[in-house]
Design a protein around this motif. Structure first.
Motif, mmCIF file in Angstrom:
data_model
loop_
_atom_site.group_PDB
_atom_site.id
_atom_site.type_symbol
_atom_site.label_atom_id
_atom_site.label_comp_id
_atom_site.label_asym_id
_atom_site.label_seq_id
_atom_site.Cartn_x
_atom_site.Cartn_y
_atom_site.Cartn_z
ATOM 1 N N PRO A 31 0.591 -15.446 -3.813
ATOM 2 C CA PRO A 31 0.118 -15.328 -2.424
ATOM 3 C C PRO A 31 1.041 -14.554 -1.483
ATOM 4 N N ASP A 32 2.350 -14.634 -1.687
ATOM 5 C CA ASP A 32 3.293 -14.025 -0.748
ATOM 6 C C ASP A 32 3.930 -12.775 -1.334
ATOM 7 N N LEU A 33 3.757 -11.671 -0.635
ATOM 8 C CA LEU A 33 4.378 -10.422 -1.077
ATOM 9 C C LEU A 33 5.852 -10.430 -0.694
ATOM 10 N N PRO A 34 6.715 -9.863 -1.537
ATOM 11 C CA PRO A 34 8.136 -9.758 -1.181
ATOM 12 C C PRO A 34 8.330 -8.692 -0.105
ATOM 13 N N ALA A 35 9.523 -8.674 0.470
ATOM 14 C CA ALA A 35 9.841 -7.628 1.453
ATOM 15 C C ALA A 35 9.749 -6.271 0.758
ATOM 16 N N HIS A 36 8.992 -5.374 1.358
ATOM 17 C CA HIS A 36 8.775 -4.072 0.735
ATOM 18 C C HIS A 36 8.457 -3.018 1.789
ATOM 19 N N THR A 37 8.557 -1.766 1.354
ATOM 20 C CA THR A 37 8.148 -0.618 2.156
ATOM 21 C C THR A 37 6.993 0.030 1.406
ATOM 22 N N VAL A 38 5.943 0.338 2.117
ATOM 23 C CA VAL A 38 4.800 0.998 1.485
ATOM 24 C C VAL A 38 5.099 2.485 1.363
ATOM 25 N N LEU A 39 5.140 2.967 0.138
ATOM 26 C CA LEU A 39 5.366 4.390 -0.113
ATOM 27 C C LEU A 39 4.057 5.168 -0.087
ATOM 28 N N ARG A 73 8.051 0.086 -2.420
ATOM 29 C CA ARG A 73 9.464 -0.004 -2.801
ATOM 30 C C ARG A 73 9.987 -1.325 -2.260
ATOM 31 N N LEU A 74 10.587 -2.113 -3.137
ATOM 32 C CA LEU A 74 11.193 -3.371 -2.722
ATOM 33 C C LEU A 74 12.474 -3.101 -1.944
ATOM 34 N N ALA A 75 12.938 -4.093 -1.206
ATOM 35 C CA ALA A 75 14.186 -3.962 -0.464
ATOM 36 C C ALA A 75 15.352 -3.672 -1.406
ATOM 37 N N SER A 76 15.264 -4.144 -2.656
ATOM 38 C CA SER A 76 16.330 -3.914 -3.637
ATOM 39 C C SER A 76 16.223 -2.552 -4.319
ATOM 40 N N GLY A 77 15.166 -1.770 -4.036
ATOM 41 C CA GLY A 77 15.067 -0.406 -4.530
ATOM 42 C C GLY A 77 14.039 -0.152 -5.621
ATOM 43 N N GLU A 78 13.538 -1.185 -6.285
ATOM 44 C CA GLU A 78 12.550 -0.972 -7.346
ATOM 45 C C GLU A 78 11.240 -0.467 -6.752
ATOM 46 N N VAL A 79 10.614 0.458 -7.473
ATOM 47 C CA VAL A 79 9.353 1.045 -7.025
ATOM 48 C C VAL A 79 8.246 0.559 -7.945
ATOM 49 N N GLY A 80 7.136 0.145 -7.339
ATOM 50 C CA GLY A 80 5.982 -0.307 -8.109
ATOM 51 C C GLY A 80 4.747 0.489 -7.738
ATOM 52 N N HIS A 81 3.906 0.701 -8.727
ATOM 53 C CA HIS A 81 2.663 1.460 -8.540
ATOM 54 C C HIS A 81 1.510 0.618 -9.063
ATOM 55 N N ALA A 82 0.321 0.884 -8.550
ATOM 56 C CA ALA A 82 -0.864 0.205 -9.072
ATOM 57 C C ALA A 82 -2.090 1.075 -8.875
ATOM 58 N N TRP A 83 -2.979 0.981 -9.832
ATOM 59 C CA TRP A 83 -4.305 1.578 -9.782
ATOM 60 C C TRP A 83 -5.240 0.466 -10.201
ATOM 61 N N VAL A 84 -6.158 0.076 -9.324
ATOM 62 C CA VAL A 84 -7.060 -1.029 -9.631
ATOM 63 C C VAL A 84 -8.502 -0.567 -9.466
ATOM 64 N N GLN A 85 -9.372 -1.150 -10.245
ATOM 65 C CA GLN A 85 -10.785 -0.810 -10.149
ATOM 66 C C GLN A 85 -11.348 -1.364 -8.849
#
Length: 149
Positions: A31-39, A73-85
């Protein structure tokens, strides 16, 4: 940044699990998203789905499918991507956040609390569809007639 190759879920697997998950179920488990920046803010578009007859024939265009993509991008630097139907922007953001978190030391916890339940539910739904289809199967057989002897 560490990539969790030791995880039983390789990145391709966890991204597929997240993309195919019900948006409501994913939101319930995470339910809760971590601190992040939307790339890349969620964008809705279409992709061409290709198929092959029998899995070995020449590829052909089956049709288009609506997808939503996002990157964070998380505050710690990891980048995540997603493609959803589909057109669910929250689903895409949530899946991208999980993808980024799976590249951290939280991967084992997320695998146990999120990915395994989603994969199990997906497998159960697939088995149910297969059982329903199998119930309609008709076995044809040839009876030996007297004049065939």
């Amino acid at each position: 940044m560490q990539m969790t190759d030791a995880s039983p879920f390789a990145r391709k697997s966890w991204m597929a699990t997240l993309a195919k998950a019900s948006p409501a179920r994913l939101a319930g488990l995470f339910p809760d998203l971590p601190a992040h920046t939307v790339l890349r803010h969620p964008e809705i578009g279409a992709v061409m789905v290709r198929g092959r007859i029998g899995g070995t024939g020449s590829a052909f265009n089956l049709g288009e499918m609506t997808v939503t993509r996002a990157s964070v991008r998380l505050a710690s630097g990891e980048v995540g991507h997603a493609w959803v139907q589909g057109r669910d922007k929250d689903h895409a953001l949530r899946a991208a956040a999980v993808d980024a978190l799976m590249q951290t030391d939280r991967a084992a916890d997320l695998t146990a609390s999120l990915l395994r339940p989603l994969a199990a539910e997906s497998g159960a739904a697939r088995d149910l569809r297969a059982a329903k289809a199998a119930a309609t199967k008709v076995d044809f057989f040839t009876m030996v007639r007297g004049e065939d002897k």
